[in-house]
Design a protein around this motif. Sequence first.
Motif, PDB file in Angstrom:
ATOM      1  N   ILE A   1       8.917  -0.148 -11.560  1.00 14.50           N
ATOM      2  CA  ILE A   1       8.869  -0.259 -10.106  1.00 14.50           C
ATOM      3  C   ILE A   1       7.449  -0.615  -9.661  1.00 14.50           C
ATOM      4  N   GLN A   2       6.458   0.024 -10.266  1.00 11.03           N
ATOM      5  CA  GLN A   2       5.067  -0.281  -9.950  1.00 11.03           C
ATOM      6  C   GLN A   2       4.733  -1.731 -10.294  1.00 11.03           C
ATOM      7  N   LEU A   3       5.193  -2.207 -11.441  1.00 18.07           N
ATOM      8  CA  LEU A   3       4.947  -3.599 -11.829  1.00 18.07           C
ATOM      9  C   LEU A   3       5.606  -4.573 -10.852  1.00 18.07           C
ATOM     10  N   ALA A   4       6.772  -4.211 -10.352  1.00 15.45           N
ATOM     11  CA  ALA A   4       7.441  -5.068  -9.370  1.00 15.45           C
ATOM     12  C   ALA A   4       6.590  -5.191  -8.106  1.00 15.45           C
ATOM     13  N   ILE A   5       5.936  -4.093  -7.698  1.00 15.54           N
ATOM     14  CA  ILE A   5       5.043  -4.155  -6.535  1.00 15.54           C
ATOM     15  C   ILE A   5       3.853  -5.060  -6.821  1.00 15.54           C
ATOM     16  N   TYR A   6       3.269  -4.954  -8.021  1.00 13.72           N
ATOM     17  CA  TYR A   6       2.155  -5.847  -8.387  1.00 13.72           C
ATOM     18  C   TYR A   6       2.599  -7.307  -8.338  1.00 13.72           C
ATOM     19  N   ASP A   7       3.814  -7.583  -8.811  1.00 16.68           N
ATOM     20  CA  ASP A   7       4.340  -8.951  -8.787  1.00 16.68           C
ATOM     21  C   ASP A   7       4.490  -9.446  -7.349  1.00 16.68           C
ATOM     22  N   MET A   8       4.925  -8.568  -6.440  1.00 17.18           N
ATOM     23  CA  MET A   8       5.036  -8.950  -5.037  1.00 17.18           C
ATOM     24  C   MET A   8       3.659  -9.269  -4.454  1.00 17.18           C
ATOM     25  N   GLN A   9       2.664  -8.496  -4.829  1.00 14.65           N
ATOM     26  CA  GLN A   9       1.312  -8.750  -4.332  1.00 14.65           C
ATOM     27  C   GLN A   9       0.788 -10.087  -4.852  1.00 14.65           C
ATOM     28  N   ARG A  10       1.099 -10.408  -6.111  1.00 17.82           N
ATOM     29  CA  ARG A  10       0.692 -11.706  -6.651  1.00 17.82           C
ATOM     30  C   ARG A  10       1.438 -12.843  -5.963  1.00 17.82           C
ATOM     31  N   ALA A  11       2.717 -12.617  -5.677  1.00 18.72           N
ATOM     32  CA  ALA A  11       3.514 -13.638  -5.000  1.00 18.72           C
ATOM     33  C   ALA A  11       2.928 -13.976  -3.633  1.00 18.72           C
ATOM     34  N   LYS A  12       2.442 -12.972  -2.944  1.00 23.06           N
ATOM     35  CA  LYS A  12       1.870 -13.182  -1.612  1.00 23.06           C
ATOM     36  C   LYS A  12       0.618 -14.047  -1.685  1.00 23.06           C
ATOM     37  N   ALA A  13      -0.081 -14.019  -2.827  1.00 23.37           N
ATOM     38  CA  ALA A  13      -1.361 -14.712  -2.952  1.00 23.37           C
ATOM     39  C   ALA A  13      -1.234 -16.161  -3.401  1.00 23.37           C
ATOM     40  N   VAL A  14      -0.023 -16.622  -3.726  1.00 20.77           N
ATOM     41  CA  VAL A  14       0.148 -17.986  -4.227  1.00 20.77           C
ATOM     42  C   VAL A  14       0.975 -18.806  -3.246  1.00 20.77           C
ATOM     43  N   ASN A  15       0.875 -20.129  -3.374  1.00 26.89           N
ATOM     44  CA  ASN A  15       1.600 -21.021  -2.472  1.00 26.89           C
ATOM     45  C   ASN A  15       3.071 -21.152  -2.835  1.00 26.89           C
ATOM     46  N   ALA A  16       3.379 -21.026  -4.122  1.00 25.84           N
ATOM     47  CA  ALA A  16       4.765 -21.146  -4.582  1.00 25.84           C
ATOM     48  C   ALA A  16       5.159 -19.824  -5.247  1.00 25.84           C
TER      49      ALA A  16
END
Length: 222
Positions: free
Chosen positions: A103-118
């Motif tokens: 669950i924590q890793l999924a949150i990190y992935d969401m944070q990375r998603a927010k930082a990229v264009n695609a």
Amino acid sequence: MGIISIEQTDRLYWLGRYTERVYSTMRLYMETYDIMIDSTTEQYEKFCEKLDIPPVYTSGEDFCEKYPFDEEDANSLISNLRRAYDNAIVLREEIGSESLAHIQLAIYDMQRAKAVNAPVLEFQKVLDNLMAFWGVVDDQIASENVRNILKVGKRVERIDLYARLENTRENLTREVHRLAGRVDRCNLKYRKDVVENLMQFVEEEPLDYDKIVREIEQFLEV
């Protein structure tokens, strides 16, 4: 079965619901992302209406930017994912550190998603971690009661979403039967008449999706 507290039972149930909510709505979001980001009204408004999300977005582009990432929006993907984490961290002893970690890793992935264009690739990583969470639940949680409460929450959420999104009778029937086959194997307090009614509703012609949504909302005993 191991009996756990009312508070733990409630948290397990909602952990199951929130993880399924993020997983299923993110899949739907990804399927229609390109359409919604170019849409002025119809596609994203229809999405919000079906999921009972207040129409707070100004355009398809605004929706695609805020719905995944806006932590001030109670209906956003990240808000629901954080609710899952808030429950998971309190339940560390019941679900284990590895389940919590996904669950924590999924949150990190969401944070990375927010930082990229695609962000689609990062969204897929979120989905992968949520799937891994359920894999660990099956493989490493010794308590059948804990596993069953989590999965009841998952099934309830899926029935609710499938009905709102007018999924097929076959899929709805499968989830209702899965719920009925599991719910008596845990100490969750629920309304048996709701399950009985759902078993009947999925057989009726025509299929009344609104009636199923109203019924599943009354699943827990108050």
